[in-house]
Design an enzyme around this catalytic site. Structure first.
Site, mmCIF file in Angstrom:
data_model
loop_
_atom_site.group_PDB
_atom_site.id
_atom_site.type_symbol
_atom_site.label_atom_id
_atom_site.label_comp_id
_atom_site.label_asym_id
_atom_site.label_seq_id
_atom_site.Cartn_x
_atom_site.Cartn_y
_atom_site.Cartn_z
ATOM 1 N N HIS A 97 -9.034 -17.503 -2.926
ATOM 2 C CA HIS A 97 -10.479 -17.216 -2.817
ATOM 3 C C HIS A 97 -10.766 -15.955 -3.649
ATOM 4 O O HIS A 97 -10.433 -15.897 -4.836
ATOM 5 C CB HIS A 97 -10.824 -17.097 -1.331
ATOM 6 C CG HIS A 97 -12.291 -17.112 -0.999
ATOM 7 N ND1 HIS A 97 -13.261 -17.522 -1.876
ATOM 8 C CD2 HIS A 97 -12.965 -16.743 0.138
ATOM 9 C CE1 HIS A 97 -14.462 -17.417 -1.298
ATOM 10 N NE2 HIS A 97 -14.301 -16.942 -0.078
ATOM 11 N N HIS A 113 -11.893 -25.487 -8.799
ATOM 12 C CA HIS A 113 -12.853 -25.173 -7.732
ATOM 13 C C HIS A 113 -12.874 -26.284 -6.694
ATOM 14 O O HIS A 113 -12.634 -27.447 -7.026
ATOM 15 C CB HIS A 113 -14.266 -24.969 -8.305
ATOM 16 C CG HIS A 113 -15.147 -24.192 -7.380
ATOM 17 N ND1 HIS A 113 -15.899 -24.786 -6.403
ATOM 18 C CD2 HIS A 113 -15.360 -22.853 -7.264
ATOM 19 C CE1 HIS A 113 -16.546 -23.850 -5.728
ATOM 20 N NE2 HIS A 113 -16.246 -22.669 -6.226
ATOM 21 N N ARG A 132 -21.793 -18.877 -12.950
ATOM 22 C CA ARG A 132 -21.538 -17.435 -12.767
ATOM 23 C C ARG A 132 -20.577 -16.937 -13.844
ATOM 24 O O ARG A 132 -20.640 -15.793 -14.282
ATOM 25 C CB ARG A 132 -20.957 -17.169 -11.365
ATOM 26 C CG ARG A 132 -21.888 -17.583 -10.242
ATOM 27 C CD ARG A 132 -21.213 -17.508 -8.882
ATOM 28 N NE ARG A 132 -20.084 -18.424 -8.767
ATOM 29 C CZ ARG A 132 -19.293 -18.529 -7.716
ATOM 30 N NH1 ARG A 132 -19.503 -17.759 -6.654
ATOM 31 N NH2 ARG A 132 -18.284 -19.399 -7.690
HETATM 32 N N1 NMX Z 1 -3.906 -23.955 -11.387
HETATM 33 C C1 NMX Z 1 -2.924 -24.788 -10.984
HETATM 34 N N2 NMX Z 1 -3.092 -25.787 -10.117
HETATM 35 C C2 NMX Z 1 -4.327 -25.972 -9.638
HETATM 36 C C3 NMX Z 1 -5.420 -25.181 -10.035
HETATM 37 C C4 NMX Z 1 -5.165 -24.119 -10.933
HETATM 38 N N3 NMX Z 1 -6.109 -23.274 -11.317
HETATM 39 N N4 NMX Z 1 -6.522 -25.618 -9.389
HETATM 40 C C5 NMX Z 1 -6.153 -26.650 -8.619
HETATM 41 N N5 NMX Z 1 -4.814 -26.857 -8.769
HETATM 42 C C6 NMX Z 1 -3.981 -27.801 -8.056
HETATM 43 C C7 NMX Z 1 -4.001 -27.484 -6.567
HETATM 44 O O1 NMX Z 1 -3.107 -26.402 -6.255
HETATM 45 C C8 NMX Z 1 -3.620 -28.795 -5.952
HETATM 46 O O2 NMX Z 1 -2.234 -28.935 -6.096
HETATM 47 P P1 NMX Z 1 -1.337 -29.692 -4.966
HETATM 48 O O3 NMX Z 1 -1.856 -31.102 -4.958
HETATM 49 O O4 NMX Z 1 0.042 -29.551 -5.446
HETATM 50 O O5 NMX Z 1 -1.612 -28.976 -3.683
HETATM 51 C C9 NMX Z 1 -4.300 -29.799 -6.895
HETATM 52 O O6 NMX Z 1 -4.535 -29.103 -8.125
HETATM 53 C C10 NMX Z 1 -5.618 -30.320 -6.369
HETATM 54 O O7 NMX Z 1 -6.446 -29.228 -6.053
HETATM 55 P P2 NMX Z 1 -8.051 -29.362 -6.133
HETATM 56 O O8 NMX Z 1 -8.460 -30.395 -5.151
HETATM 57 O O9 NMX Z 1 -8.494 -29.507 -7.528
HETATM 58 O O10 NMX Z 1 -8.510 -27.907 -5.682
HETATM 59 P P3 NMX Z 1 -8.728 -27.361 -4.194
HETATM 60 O O11 NMX Z 1 -10.108 -27.716 -3.781
HETATM 61 O O12 NMX Z 1 -7.622 -27.717 -3.287
HETATM 62 O O13 NMX Z 1 -8.628 -25.787 -4.446
HETATM 63 C C11 NMX Z 1 -8.986 -23.803 -5.662
HETATM 64 C C12 NMX Z 1 -9.610 -25.087 -5.151
HETATM 65 C C13 NMX Z 1 -10.091 -22.918 -6.224
HETATM 66 C C14 NMX Z 1 -8.331 -23.077 -4.492
HETATM 67 C C15 NMX Z 1 -7.952 -24.154 -6.758
HETATM 68 O O14 NMX Z 1 -8.609 -24.710 -7.860
HETATM 69 C C16 NMX Z 1 -7.135 -22.945 -7.190
HETATM 70 O O15 NMX Z 1 -6.120 -22.655 -6.553
HETATM 71 N N6 NMX Z 1 -7.557 -22.232 -8.278
HETATM 72 C C17 NMX Z 1 -6.920 -21.037 -8.695
HETATM 73 C C18 NMX Z 1 -7.285 -19.893 -7.777
HETATM 74 C C19 NMX Z 1 -8.733 -19.503 -7.951
HETATM 75 O O16 NMX Z 1 -9.226 -19.336 -9.056
HETATM 76 N N7 NMX Z 1 -9.436 -19.310 -6.831
HETATM 77 C C20 NMX Z 1 -10.791 -18.775 -6.867
HETATM 78 C C21 NMX Z 1 -11.881 -19.793 -6.503
HETATM 79 C C22 NMX Z 1 -13.243 -19.154 -6.583
HETATM 80 N N8 NMX Z 1 -13.405 -18.103 -5.604
HETATM 81 O O17 NMX Z 1 -13.788 -17.014 -5.940
HETATM 82 O O18 NMX Z 1 -13.142 -18.313 -4.422
HETATM 83 C C1 MLT Z 2 -17.151 -18.645 -3.759
HETATM 84 O O1 MLT Z 2 -17.925 -17.978 -4.448
HETATM 85 O O2 MLT Z 2 -17.135 -18.561 -2.522
HETATM 86 C C2 MLT Z 2 -16.123 -19.479 -4.442
HETATM 87 O O3 MLT Z 2 -16.571 -19.983 -5.644
HETATM 88 C C3 MLT Z 2 -15.431 -20.467 -3.554
HETATM 89 C C4 MLT Z 2 -16.188 -21.654 -3.093
HETATM 90 O O4 MLT Z 2 -17.381 -21.805 -3.260
HETATM 91 O O5 MLT Z 2 -15.494 -22.541 -2.515
#
Ligand code: NMX
Ligand code: MLT
Length: 439
Positions: free
Chosen positions: A272, A318, A327
């Site tokens: 997050h 995301h 953003r």
């Molecule tokens: N790098 C590598 N793998 C990824 C990434 C990434 N940036 N994004 C998604 N995946 C993987 C994820 O770990 C999952 O793997 P597994 O099946 O082995 O568990 C697979 O792709 C499917 O994930 P999604 O359904 O696309 O994403 P989910 O909704 O579960 O998670 C995030 C969303 C944002 C947690 C994920 O994209 C992520 O870990 N991104 C990197 C961290 C990040 O930038 N977080 C900030 C989000 C914004 N914020 O401010 O909160």
């Molecule tokens: C946020 O601003 O909270 C992040 O983009 C995460 C989300 O919306 O799931």
């Protein structure tokens, strides 16, 4: 006070709408729940109510119906500033209307009146070991402010349910006024060993105050970034972890300080808000390894090495968005206008060009596009805030605006304690056995 009057005037009509939905349409189905969603973090289940903001997967955030470019254009600005007053954004989130400059300045003035942080908070922060992560300090300080909660005091005096929101608004204004002071104090104390209490200047707006208290050299430029930063980080509908944590804890009638501390604790996770520090760390790792901006091929390989080592690429992907986060776009435009030749910005742009294709090749992430965190650190770094483990605190100052607005309205709607139902694995297996077999 203006926010109180404006919310109060709207309440009867809103309450009527909620009552009609709950009484006359209570059985209307808005979603169904699959086993995948139960196991998969409740992704996409439509089960929360908010009017403060909404996120469309193909478009991104709207604050009270307005896109980011619309918000930046329509909200009033302070004298000499190109970016809007943060007080105007808080008014928009709470009231649902674009304020006049006078109304936005009233919110700013309200913050200035409430910005004094009690001594015990400073003492507690100073007592913590120097190596403590700033998010631990920030969350602790938020909790420590709770001694003065109006909501808690009035609740124990027998406050009636229909005025909970008034006490919630009092606490929310007190909290949001004090957060920039606390954040700046943590910054100066942790990285510069200073213990002077920052002073909020009532003649300056929220953004300019923060820039001044942080002690950066280009105060004017950084104040503009702060206005942008706090506005765009304020809210992202209600399902994200920090917003949901605030709502869940608030639904128990714990005060805004308990609830926001929980919100910050959720924000502190690397998936997050902490992704903003991780993202800059990743960029700097690339920069260090290649002695500057690498070739496209080197970056491609580095990105693959990250994935192959089992890590995520921070700032990309995301839970809801399926396009480049607006953003991200706004921050990139801000940076390109002000410091187009910055090396780290060039690198962030190259990452934007390379990482989505790497993620697509890997084929796991549902969205390979950048989110808000992929670029925010690059802008902070440019203005001299280079201690990147502080970045999530900045996210928290902004996020407080959205989650407290939601908290106030949740109390105004009389929303009950949250309590979803859980199932055992056996129960899910039984449901699966009952379901018709897929052809
Ligand atoms: N790098 C590598 N793998 C990824 C990434 C990434 N940036 N994004 C998604 N995946 C993987 C994820 O770990 C999952 O793997 P597994 O099946 O082995 O568990 C697979 O792709 C499917 O994930 P999604 O359904 O696309 O994403 P989910 O909704 O579960 O998670 C995030 C969303 C944002 C947690 C994920 O994209 C992520 O870990 N991104 C990197 C961290 C990040 O930038 N977080 C900030 C989000 C914004 N914020 O401010 O909160
Ligand atoms: C946020 O601003 O909270 C992040 O983009 C995460 C989300 O919306 O799931």
């Amino acid at each position: 006070m203006i926010l109180h009057e404006k919310v109060s005037a709207q309440l009867p009509a809103w309450r009527e709408r909620i009552k009609t939905l709950a009484k006359e349409h209570s059985a209307v189905v808005v979603d169904t729940v699959t086993i995948e969603e139960v196991i998969g973090g409740m992704r996409d289940i439509k089960a929360l109510l908010t009017d403060i903001s909404s996120v469309d997967p193909g478009e991104g955030i709207r604050f009270r119906g307005l896109t980011i470019p619309e918000v930046l254009k329509q909200l009033p600005k302070g004298r000499g500033a190109k970016l809007p007053l943060v007080g105007g954004l808080y008014y928009l989130l709470l009231v649902g209307e674009v304020p006049t400059q006078e109304q936005a300045l009233e919110v700013e003035a309200e913050w200035a009146k409430r910005a004094t942080v009690p001594d015990h908070v400073y003492k507690m922060l100073k007592a913590m070991p120097r190596e403590t992560h700033p998010m631990i300090l920030f969350s602790q300080a938020t909790l420590a402010l709770g001694n003065d909660s109006v909501f808690t005091k009035k609740y124990h005096e027998g406050m009636k349910k229909d005025v909970y929101w008034e006490a919630a608004l009092e606490d929310s204004l007190d909290l949001t006024a004090k957060l920039p002071v606390i954040a700046a104090y943590i910054y100066r104390m942790k990285y510069f060993g200073e213990s002077k209490k920052p002073k909020y200047n009532a003649k300056l707006d929220f953004g300019a105050n923060f820039a001044r208290m942080m002690g950066v050299s280009d105060k004017k430029g950084y104040a503009e970034l702060c206005r942008l930063y706090f506005i765009i980080h304020s809210d992202h509908e209600s399902g994200n972890a920090s917003a949901h944590a605030m709502h869940l804890v608030g639904s128990t009638l714990a005060n805004a300080y308990f609830s926001f501390s929980a919100s910050l604790d959720a924000l502190a996770g690397p998936l997050h808000g902490l992704a903003n520090q991780e993202s800059l760390a990743w960029l700097l790792d690339v920069y260090k390894k290649f002695g500057g901006v690498p070739t496209r091929d080197d970056l491609y390989k580095f990105a693959w090495d990250t994935l192959n080592s089992g890590k995520v690429i921070p700032g990309y992907g995301h839970g809801v968005l399926r396009v480049v986060d607006p953003r991200f776009v706004t921050q990139l435009e801000f940076a390109k206008k002000r410091f187009p030749d910055d090396e780290l910005l060039r690198l962030a742009e190259m990452v934007l060009d390379v990482v989505p294709s790497v993620l697509k090749e890997q084929g796991k992430a549902k969205s390979p596009a950048p989110n808000v965190d992929a670029i925010s650190g690059t802008l902070q770094y440019y203005y001299g805030v280079r201690e990147f483990d502080f970045y999530t605190v900045l996210f928290g100052v902004g996020r407080a605006l959205g989650v407290t607005a939601n908290y106030v309205w949740a109390r105004a709607f009389g929303m009950p304690i949250e309590r979803p139902k859980s199932l055992t694995t056996k129960m899910l297996e039984d449901e699966a056995a009952k379901a018709p077999k897929a052809a």
